[in-house]
Design an enzyme around this catalytic site. Structure first.
Site, PDB file in Angstrom:
ATOM      1  N   GLU A  33       0.882  -1.166   0.000  1.00 24.80           N
ATOM      2  CA  GLU A  33       0.000   0.000   0.000  1.00 24.80           C
ATOM      3  C   GLU A  33       0.926   1.225   0.000  1.00 24.80           C
ATOM      4  O   GLU A  33       1.827   1.305   0.841  1.00 24.80           O
ATOM      5  CB  GLU A  33      -0.882   0.004   1.256  1.00 24.80           C
ATOM      6  N   ARG A 258       5.818 -12.861   9.528  1.00 29.27           N
ATOM      7  CA  ARG A 258       6.394 -11.564   9.207  1.00 29.27           C
ATOM      8  C   ARG A 258       7.718 -11.404   9.930  1.00 29.27           C
ATOM      9  O   ARG A 258       7.984 -12.080  10.922  1.00 29.27           O
ATOM     10  CB  ARG A 258       5.428 -10.411   9.494  1.00 29.27           C
ATOM     11  N   LYS A 268       4.798   0.722   8.845  1.00 31.52           N
ATOM     12  CA  LYS A 268       4.815   2.046   8.212  1.00 31.52           C
ATOM     13  C   LYS A 268       4.123   3.073   9.092  1.00 31.52           C
ATOM     14  O   LYS A 268       4.548   4.220   9.169  1.00 31.52           O
ATOM     15  CB  LYS A 268       4.108   1.967   6.856  1.00 31.52           C
TER      16      LYS A 268
HETATM   17  P1  ATP Z   1       2.911  -1.978   7.489  1.00 30.55           P
HETATM   18  O1  ATP Z   1       2.139  -2.330   8.710  1.00 30.55           O
HETATM   19  O2  ATP Z   1       4.341  -1.750   7.737  1.00 30.55           O
HETATM   20  O3  ATP Z   1       2.262  -0.903   6.671  1.00 30.55           O
HETATM   21  P2  ATP Z   1       1.692  -3.789   5.760  1.00 30.55           P
HETATM   22  O4  ATP Z   1       1.661  -5.270   5.840  1.00 30.55           O
HETATM   23  O5  ATP Z   1       0.456  -3.035   6.024  1.00 30.55           O
HETATM   24  O6  ATP Z   1       2.869  -3.301   6.630  1.00 30.55           O
HETATM   25  P3  ATP Z   1       1.745  -3.509   2.953  1.00 30.55           P
HETATM   26  O7  ATP Z   1       2.180  -2.338   2.177  1.00 30.55           O
HETATM   27  O8  ATP Z   1       0.331  -3.874   2.939  1.00 30.55           O
HETATM   28  O9  ATP Z   1       2.279  -3.281   4.396  1.00 30.55           O
HETATM   29  O10 ATP Z   1       2.643  -4.783   2.639  1.00 30.55           O
HETATM   30  C1  ATP Z   1       3.053  -5.235   1.377  1.00 30.55           C
HETATM   31  C2  ATP Z   1       3.514  -6.655   1.538  1.00 30.55           C
HETATM   32  O11 ATP Z   1       4.618  -6.718   2.439  1.00 30.55           O
HETATM   33  C3  ATP Z   1       2.426  -7.527   2.112  1.00 30.55           C
HETATM   34  O12 ATP Z   1       2.339  -8.702   1.356  1.00 30.55           O
HETATM   35  C4  ATP Z   1       2.869  -7.781   3.514  1.00 30.55           C
HETATM   36  O13 ATP Z   1       2.414  -9.034   3.949  1.00 30.55           O
HETATM   37  C5  ATP Z   1       4.395  -7.710   3.412  1.00 30.55           C
HETATM   38  N1  ATP Z   1       4.987  -7.309   4.682  1.00 30.55           N
HETATM   39  C6  ATP Z   1       4.739  -6.196   5.393  1.00 30.55           C
HETATM   40  N2  ATP Z   1       5.428  -6.183   6.543  1.00 30.55           N
HETATM   41  C7  ATP Z   1       6.168  -7.328   6.567  1.00 30.55           C
HETATM   42  C8  ATP Z   1       7.096  -7.907   7.493  1.00 30.55           C
HETATM   43  N3  ATP Z   1       7.398  -7.297   8.628  1.00 30.55           N
HETATM   44  N4  ATP Z   1       7.642  -9.101   7.181  1.00 30.55           N
HETATM   45  C9  ATP Z   1       7.333  -9.700   6.016  1.00 30.55           C
HETATM   46  N5  ATP Z   1       6.477  -9.224   5.118  1.00 30.55           N
HETATM   47  C10 ATP Z   1       5.885  -8.050   5.366  1.00 30.55           C
HETATM   48 MG    MG Z   2      -0.898  -1.789   5.682  1.00 23.79          MG
END
Ligand code: ATP
Ligand code: MG
Length: 553
Positions: A33, A258, A268
């Site tokens: 995102e 994760r 983020k």
């Molecule tokens: P954040 O909470 O940091 O915004 P998110 O999962 O909401 O993380 P996205 O932009 O939706 O962030 O994530 C893109 C991809 O990265 C998704 O497939 C998510 O599962 C993966 N991802 C995010 N954080 C991690 C992590 N700490 N370890 C492994 N994969 C991750």
């Molecule tokens: Mg997110």
């Protein structure tokens, strides 16, 4: 140094799927995102998705999951692209979920027509209450029994902008008694009167993640949709959306653990709090676990990839020690980075028996562990700088560096002996008077006597001033306590700035050049604040002390 494990549970799944004929090709995607900069957790996901597809000669897409206009921005889109490329991956397709809004709308209309979705008037709070809990079944909303015609008309009016934010939502009609709370009539569309970075003001209703994501995967023909474990409970809903929306292609979701790392935050949302609150100097602050921060700190893509392979792909969440990441950058730079001397907290030394009009060039190896890197010339003369920490007036037991009456070796140069000190009005030592022994020149085979300490130094006249930024963990170790924000655990000493000197041949050091400063650690030329030929700023990537042991395999 690149090591890749030969198997993991995801590879096993894909191999099985190809063997059984469930799929005849592999397409994965990385679906961020665009609501912030990527962090090293995302790096793990990027590496996994691209490498898995690559292994089976498949494709990987970069898809922006931009379904929430309020938080998203093109600045983030651009930074994400840059980071993926820097990590070493080129996408086979670049997509925006927002390009599918019309198609998603049509699928929602299909659900309504099948009696599988309804417009609900309840507020978010009421919906939450009626949803029940793990021990309590949910209650149907009063809107649940609207007719198809009514729902179609209301949904159309939602799209036309006739309602305010939160006034109505579209919900999937599944099962208010399901043991899986995600299946209790989840919201699939909400109203948001906000300008979208891609679609502008074309839409005022936006699909929710659980509805949008499976459709995005289906539209792109993703075969293996890999996400993190917190979505495991959402998988039945993912499959429901695919089935009920009657998509042509049928993607499947798989979850992995994760990545979490000690002494930092990995979300983020939290990283944005650090940026917005000016606790750090932006998303690329070298203390940040963002890819741009790590890059500016001096981490290499190779080191991050090797780290990602080492932690592997697990089915259970765990927290990885930051020391492990540090291990991999040391390993990567060990043979690549030239070694040179830098004095970061200088103390002047006058060599009283070295003539004022004399100066010489001494030969030094650029990397004793990698002779191919050759040698360089280091100037030496009557005045030099050594490290303040390499001198003390009152040496503790076993102190082998400089103190009055003691002799040490200057690396690549001579033995010097401290005879006298000069103090300022407060009694601080500000200068040392030493003598050198010309017989002891490095490399000349002197065997007369031995000294126990070797210290580094730079020539005072020719050395170049430089700034050194020394980093420590962003977050101090503390058990997470209820009600205490991570902002209360920020390390006040996460950045120390000192000023000193580097060898004259560093004059041409370019942004992102990496060096080992002997005895101090690995440093990177800061890409923002360093100006080639004018002003040198070095970020310490990592010290030399390795406290991490790789597990045996
Ligand atoms: P954040 O909470 O940091 O915004 P998110 O999962 O909401 O993380 P996205 O932009 O939706 O962030 O994530 C893109 C991809 O990265 C998704 O497939 C998510 O599962 C993966 N991802 C995010 N954080 C991690 C992590 N700490 N370890 C492994 N994969 C991750
Ligand atoms: Mg997110």
């Amino acid at each position: 140094m690149e090591y890749k494990p030969t198997s993991n549970f995801l590879k096993n799944i894909i191999s099985e799927d190809l063997k059984s004929g469930k799929v005849d090709h592999v397409i994965t995607r990385f679906p961020p995102e665009p609501n912030g900069y990527l962090h090293i957790g995302h790096a793990k996901s990027i590496i996994l998705n691209f490498e898995l597809a690559d292994e089976y000669k498949g494709k990987t897409y970069l898809r922006f999951d931009d379904t929430n206009p309020v938080k998203e921005d093109t600045e983030y889109v651009e930074s994400i692209k840059e980071d993926v490329l820097w990590l070493g991956y080129e996408w086979d397709g670049l997509f925006f979920a927002s390009d599918y809004f019309e198609e998603m709308y049509n699928r929602a209309v299909l659900l309504i027509k099948k009696g599988k979705a309804y417009v609900c008037d309840s507020s978010a709070e009421e919906i939450r209450k009626m949803r029940g809990s793990l021990t309590e079944t949910g209650k149907g909303s009063p809107s649940r029994d609207r007719t198809v015609e009514e729902n179609l008309a209301l949904f159309e009016r939602m799209r036309q902008g006739e309602f305010k934010d939160g006034e109505k939502v579209l919900r999937a009609k599944i099962d208010m008694a399901s043991p899986n709370i995600n299946m209790r009539d989840p919201v699939i569309y909400r109203i948001a009167h906000a300008t979208h970075h891609n679609t502008g003001d074309n839409w005022c209703i936006y699909p929710m993640y659980d509805f949008a994501h499976p459709l995005e995967d289906a539209i792109e023909g993703i075969t293996h949709s890999i996400c993190t474990l917190e979505f495991e409970d959402h998988r039945p809903l993912y499959d429901w959306v695919i089935r009920e929306c009657e998509t042509e292609k049928v993607p499947h979701q798989y979850e992995f653990a994760r990545l979490n790392i000690t002494n930092t935050v990995m979300s983020k949302r939290m990283l944005k709090q650090l940026v917005d609150g000016h606790f750090v100097d932006g998303w690329d602050d070298p203390r940040m676990p963002t890819i741009s921060g790590l890059r500016r700190r001096g981490y290499t893509a190779e080191a991050i990839r090797a780290f990602a392979w080492e932690i592997g792909v697990a089915k259970a969440d765990s927290t990885v020690d930051m020391k492990m990441l540090e291990h991999f950058i040391r390993e990567d730079l060990k043979l690549k980075a030239p070694r040179t001397m830098a004095v970061i907290k200088p103390l002047k030394v006058v060599i009283t028996n070295y003539s004022e009009d004399q100066a010489e060039m001494l030969e030094a190896e650029n990397n004793p562990e990698n002779p191919d890197m050759g040698t360089r010339q280091v100037p030496f003369s009557r005045e030099i700088y050594i490290e303040q920490d390499d001198f003390t007036e009152n040496p503790p037991a076993k102190y082998h560096r400089l103190f009055p009456g003691n002799e040490v070796r200057l690396k690549n140069a001579y033995f010097i002996k401290c005879n006298d000190t000069v103090k300022d009005e407060f009694g601080n030592v500000v200068e040392l008077h030493c003598t050198y022994d010309p017989e002891t020149k490095s490399g000349a085979g002197f065997t007369g006597r031995k000294v126990k300490g070797t210290i580094h130094w730079v020539d005072a006249l020719r050395a170049i001033p430089a700034e050194f930024r020394l980093y420590e963990a962003l977050i101090v170790d503390k058990e997470a306590e209820e009600g205490v924000s991570f902002l209360d655990h920020l390390n006040p000493k996460s950045l120390e700035i000192v000023h000193g000197f580097v060898e004259p041949n560093m004059k041409e050091a370019k942004p992102q050049d990496k060096f080992q400063f002997v005895r101090h650690g690995y440093f990177n030329v800061d890409p923002i604040d360093s100006i080639q030929g004018k002003q040198l700023v070095f970020n310490r990537i990592v010290s030399l002390k390795n406290t991490y042991e790789l597990p045996k395999r």
